[in-house]
Design a protein around this motif. Structure first.
Motif, short mmCIF file in Angstrom:
data_model
loop_
_atom_site.label_atom_id
_atom_site.label_comp_id
_atom_site.label_asym_id
_atom_site.label_seq_id
_atom_site.Cartn_x
_atom_site.Cartn_y
_atom_site.Cartn_z
N HIS A 149 34.82 49.85 42.54
CA HIS A 149 35.49 48.58 42.24
C HIS A 149 36.53 48.83 41.15
O HIS A 149 36.21 48.97 39.98
CB HIS A 149 34.48 47.54 41.75
N VAL A 150 37.80 48.89 41.57
CA VAL A 150 38.89 49.14 40.62
C VAL A 150 39.32 47.84 39.92
O VAL A 150 39.76 47.86 38.77
CB VAL A 150 40.08 49.82 41.33
N ASN A 151 39.20 46.70 40.62
CA ASN A 151 39.42 45.37 40.03
C ASN A 151 40.89 45.02 39.76
O ASN A 151 41.17 43.98 39.16
CB ASN A 151 38.64 45.20 38.72
N GLU A 152 41.81 45.86 40.19
CA GLU A 152 43.23 45.57 39.98
C GLU A 152 43.89 45.28 41.32
O GLU A 152 43.59 45.98 42.30
CB GLU A 152 43.92 46.76 39.32
N PRO A 153 44.77 44.25 41.37
CA PRO A 153 45.25 43.38 40.30
C PRO A 153 44.27 42.25 39.98
O PRO A 153 43.30 42.04 40.70
CB PRO A 153 46.54 42.81 40.88
N GLU A 213 33.99 33.71 43.80
CA GLU A 213 34.16 32.52 44.64
C GLU A 213 35.09 32.77 45.83
O GLU A 213 34.86 32.25 46.93
CB GLU A 213 34.69 31.37 43.79
N GLU A 214 36.13 33.57 45.61
CA GLU A 214 37.11 33.77 46.68
C GLU A 214 36.67 34.82 47.70
O GLU A 214 37.41 35.13 48.64
CB GLU A 214 38.47 34.16 46.09
N PHE A 215 35.45 35.34 47.56
CA PHE A 215 34.91 36.29 48.53
C PHE A 215 33.54 35.78 49.00
O PHE A 215 32.50 36.32 48.65
CB PHE A 215 34.78 37.69 47.90
N PRO A 216 33.54 34.72 49.83
CA PRO A 216 32.27 34.12 50.25
C PRO A 216 31.54 34.98 51.28
O PRO A 216 32.14 35.83 51.95
CB PRO A 216 32.71 32.79 50.87
N PRO A 217 30.24 34.75 51.44
CA PRO A 217 29.44 35.57 52.36
C PRO A 217 29.59 35.11 53.81
O PRO A 217 30.10 34.02 54.09
CB PRO A 217 28.02 35.34 51.87
N PRO A 220 37.22 45.65 48.18
CA PRO A 220 38.16 44.52 48.27
C PRO A 220 37.93 43.43 47.23
O PRO A 220 38.68 42.47 47.16
CB PRO A 220 37.89 43.98 49.69
N LEU A 221 36.91 43.51 46.43
CA LEU A 221 36.65 42.67 45.28
C LEU A 221 36.16 43.64 44.21
O LEU A 221 35.73 44.75 44.54
CB LEU A 221 35.62 41.58 45.62
N ASN A 222 36.38 43.34 42.94
CA ASN A 222 36.58 42.08 42.28
C ASN A 222 38.03 41.89 41.83
O ASN A 222 38.28 41.29 40.79
CB ASN A 222 35.65 42.02 41.08
N SER A 223 38.95 42.39 42.58
CA SER A 223 40.35 42.15 42.27
C SER A 223 40.72 40.71 42.61
O SER A 223 39.96 39.98 43.26
CB SER A 223 41.24 43.10 43.07
N SER A 224 41.87 40.29 42.17
CA SER A 224 42.39 38.97 42.53
C SER A 224 43.88 39.10 42.78
O SER A 224 44.64 39.42 41.87
CB SER A 224 42.13 37.97 41.39
N PRO A 225 44.32 38.96 44.04
CA PRO A 225 43.56 38.47 45.18
C PRO A 225 42.60 39.51 45.74
O PRO A 225 42.80 40.71 45.55
CB PRO A 225 44.65 38.14 46.21
N VAL A 226 41.58 39.02 46.43
CA VAL A 226 40.68 39.92 47.15
C VAL A 226 41.42 40.43 48.39
O VAL A 226 42.32 39.78 48.93
CB VAL A 226 39.38 39.19 47.54
N THR A 227 41.03 41.62 48.85
CA THR A 227 41.79 42.29 49.92
C THR A 227 41.30 41.80 51.29
O THR A 227 40.60 42.51 52.02
CB THR A 227 41.66 43.81 49.81
N THR A 228 41.68 40.58 51.62
CA THR A 228 41.28 40.00 52.91
C THR A 228 42.49 39.63 53.77
O THR A 228 42.31 39.11 54.87
CB THR A 228 40.43 38.73 52.69
N THR A 229 43.70 39.93 53.30
CA THR A 229 44.92 39.67 54.06
C THR A 229 45.90 40.81 53.85
O THR A 229 45.81 41.53 52.83
CB THR A 229 45.61 38.37 53.60
N PRO A 230 46.85 41.00 54.75
CA PRO A 230 47.88 42.02 54.52
C PRO A 230 48.66 41.79 53.24
O PRO A 230 49.02 42.75 52.54
CB PRO A 230 48.76 41.91 55.77
#
Length: 468
Positions: free
Chosen positions: A73-77, A167-171, A104-114
């Protein structure tokens, strides 16, 4: 000379891990690739061509392939006060990790889109001390569109079966997990799963206060067993390649053994903290030990080692998950309030080597769990072993040299660790990335790595200011 006119480099080692053996070896490197490997008693004194740069390694070291850590978990950005590409990859290099895959988390944004992947790539530019690849995320909102990220070069998709804490990475619920598996199987992708059952955990009293036993009771073994069974059933129904993350409950091993005997495409990892630490030693309020799933008792730890010995567990990866010290709630010692996660990307190799040698296991075993195994699992077929044609990602390890873990000397951003003041064996003397010695005082030499096949995605030049 190499094809491009650069001098070849030859590393001569009295001991090197070549396949399943430790043997004398001469490794010739050209243009970042291992050109030849000569083994045998005469190898360290083999003649070389004029102009070749020769490195004679000390007699007390062993040459290893660079480690591949597929769970960082690199967390960036977005959360760079927790960690970042510069600090995480610096710590990785100091620990012998030459390739990592960012969660893909705990960065913000999470890596769920291109677009989120583009933001991550822009943020990583010029900061990578080691090669860095990326996982995508599978969440309810992007089901049906996972192929977009796959075609951009992510190595697979992470999902949770319970609240991720972000919150932005729901199950995904049970039906959504199967839908994700069906979609991913359609393009022969890979799903990686945080396997704890939400219903089982919701039925427990929530963790509260400084007692570690209360935290363990809030995330019982049954939660992992039920989630693993659910994952296996989904794999059986869909044929999706699936990986179980950070297994802590040894009671789930019989289920996994049966699934593998059935021929299901299932792999499993565990982590250094589950193989070295145990619940009986964790003192009240010692929230730097909190992680999810939790560290369990000493007997459970030994059965995880049995799972490694017999191949039920495939990989050992760090699950490096740092945060700012304030989130560990050292002020109250409350395990219910503290953030869960253990930062260990720099320490994984000495931890596992220290524990393995106590159990009569050798460096070839460690390399299989932490280098060749993770590389094969991720599809990084150009690295993970010392062989002709592989990338010259190499580690010079002094296996009999020891050190004491001092948090202030670790390279990850925040000096918080569950291993403070522990004596560990195995000191990383040097690291080579694509044949070049890593110099942490020089320019960052790592690159972004994409799943073999698609072209590297373009980073829009306008993406310089990233979400916080």
């Amino acid at each position: 000379m190499s094809a491009h006119g650069a001098p070849e480099t030859v590393l001569r080692a009295r001991r090197a891990v070549i396949g399943s053996e430790i043997v004398p070896a001469t490794v010739t490197v050209s243009d970042g690739i291992i050109l030849a490997v000569e083994t045998g008693p005469a190898a360290p004194t083999s003649p070389t061509r004029a102009g070749t740069h020769v490195v004679d390694l000390d007699d007390d070291v062993v040459l290893l392939p660079g480690l591949v850590d597929t769970h960082v978990h690199v967390n960036e950005p977005g959360r760079t006060d927790w960690e970042g590409f510069a600090s995480a990859t610096r710590a990785a290099a100091c620990g012998g990790v030459t390739t990592l895959i960012d969660m893909p988390l705990n960065s913000s944004p999470v890596t769920t889109t291109p677009d989120a992947l583009d933001a991550k790539l822009a943020s990583a530019g010029g900061k990578l001390q080691v090669d860095t690849a990326f996982w995508g995320g599978a969440v309810p909102d992007n089901l049906g569109r996972l192929r977009e990220l796959w075609d951009r070069g992510v190595f697979g998709f992470k999902c949770f079966l319970l609240d991720s804490g972000i919150e932005e990475f729901p199950p995904l619920d049970a039906a959504q997990m199967v839908a994700a598996m069906e979609e991913i199987a359609g393009f022969d992708g890979l799903l990686i799963v945080h396997a704890e059952d939400a219903g089982t955990i919701d039925a427990q009293p929530p963790a509260s206060g400084p007692a570690y036993a209360g935290f363990v009771e809030s995330r019982p073994v049954a939660a992992e067993i039920r989630a693993v069974a659910q994952v296996i059933d989904g794999v059986r129904r869909t044929g999706c390649r699936t990986h179980i993350l950070h297994l802590s409950a040894a009671d789930a091993l019989p289920l996994i053994r049966s699934a593998k005997a059935e021929g299901l495409p299932l792999t499993v990892e565990t982590c250094p903290h589950y193989l070295s630490l145990f619940s009986e030693e964790i003192q009240p309020g010692a929230t730097h030990y909190k992680c999810c799933p939790p560290i369990r008792e000493a007997g459970n730890r030994e059965r995880l080692w049995e799972g490694l010995r017999d191949g039920t567990i495939d990989l050992v990866v760090s699950d490096h998950s740092p945060c700012v010290p304030e989130l560990k709630r050292f002020d109250t010692g409350d395990f219910g309030q503290a953030w869960g996660g253990i930062a260990s990307v720099q320490l994984g190799l000495p931890i596992i080597w220290s524990e393995a040698r106590l159990r009569g296991l050798g460096l070839p075993d460690v390399v299989r769990w932490m280098s060749s195994g993770p590389a094969e699992f991720a599809g990084l077929h150009d690295r993970g072993s010392i062989r002709p044609g592989a990338r010259a990602d190499l580690v010079v390890l002094a296996p009999d040299e020891a050190f004491v873990v001092l948090p202030e000397r670790l390279q990850h951003k925040n000096p918080v660790t569950a291993y403070a003041q522990r004596a560990l064996g195995g000191v990383v003397r040097e690291v080579y990335l694509a044949g070049r010695r890593v110099d942490l005082d020089g320019p960052a030499a790592g690159t972004a790595v994409f799943r073999p096949g698609p072209p590297e995605p373009a980073v829009p030049p306008s993406r310089t200011e990233l979400p916080r």
